[in-house]
Design a protein around this motif. Structure first.
Motif, PDB file in Angstrom:
ATOM      1  N   LEU A  22      15.297  17.912  70.513  1.00 54.07           N
ATOM      2  CA  LEU A  22      15.551  16.638  69.825  1.00 54.07           C
ATOM      3  C   LEU A  22      15.270  15.445  70.727  1.00 54.07           C
ATOM      4  CD1 LEU A  22      18.780  17.431  67.784  1.00 54.07           C
ATOM      5  CD2 LEU A  22      16.438  17.209  66.951  1.00 54.07           C
ATOM      6  N   LEU A  27      12.923  12.647  69.466  1.00 53.74           N
ATOM      7  CA  LEU A  27      13.587  11.445  68.953  1.00 53.74           C
ATOM      8  C   LEU A  27      13.827  10.367  70.001  1.00 53.74           C
ATOM      9  CD1 LEU A  27      16.091  13.199  66.567  1.00 53.74           C
ATOM     10  CD2 LEU A  27      13.914  12.134  65.991  1.00 53.74           C
ATOM     11  N   ASN A  47      18.994  10.450  72.469  1.00 52.32           N
ATOM     12  CA  ASN A  47      19.611  11.408  73.388  1.00 52.32           C
ATOM     13  C   ASN A  47      20.920  10.865  73.952  1.00 52.32           C
ATOM     14  OD1 ASN A  47      19.732  13.743  75.176  1.00 52.32           O
ATOM     15  ND2 ASN A  47      19.136  12.310  76.787  1.00 52.32           N
TER      16      ASN A  47
END
Length: 162
Positions: free
Chosen positions: A78, A82, A87
């Motif tokens: 992720l 993203l 994060n």
């Protein structure tokens, strides 16, 4: 923010020094006990118990050190897709949940430590010997708080703190 960095560095150094000293003690106890067993035919019976206790303390200190150094296993799929900001938001949430979890674990741990008697071979109070668990939890909480501060700092200034 400089105090946060210094606190993190101090804890990391302390964890590293204590963990290294513990490993050296284990190494020397095992070596001396081998010599005593095979050459003097008189091994220390308490040595294995002490090594186990030291090893447990080292395990908790090592986990705290890895947390402070951000070296735990991570799944980055992720993060890669993203971005860094996402994060930090996710890690801020998970670190806050971790703080709550470890604070919650401190209470039954304290209760259990108070009810323990003595170790078998050394006859030391088990509460002191097994307090490494509580020390580990407290170190995790401190490191998670430092990480939370780092995430908030990043989200505010778009710059890493640690």
């Amino acid at each position: 923010m400089e105090k946060v960095k210094k606190c993190n560095e101090f804890l990391k150094k302390a964890e590293l020094v204590i963990g290294t000293a513990g490993l050296l003690v284990i190494f020397f106890l095992i070596t001396i006990n081998i010599i005593r067993r095979y050459f003097l035919h008189n091994a220390w019976g308490w040595s294995g118990e002490l090594n186990g206790f030291i090893y447990a303390w080292i395990a908790f200190l090592s986990a705290a050190y890895a947390l402070a150094d951000d070296n735990h296993v991570k799944i980055t799929i992720l993060k890669d897709r993203l971005g860094e900001r996402f994060n930090h938001v996710v890690r801020l949430f998970t670190d806050l949940v971790s703080i709550v979890g470890f604070v919650w674990l401190c209470f039954p741990t304290c209760s259990a430590l108070r009810s323990m008697k003595y170790t078998a071979a050394l006859r030391w109070p088990k509460g002191i010997v097994y307090s490494g668990l509580l020390v580990g939890f407290i170190l995790y909480i401190i490191h998670f708080v430092i990480l939370v501060i780092g995430h908030i700092y990043y989200l505010r200034y778009q710059k890493e703190l640690l």
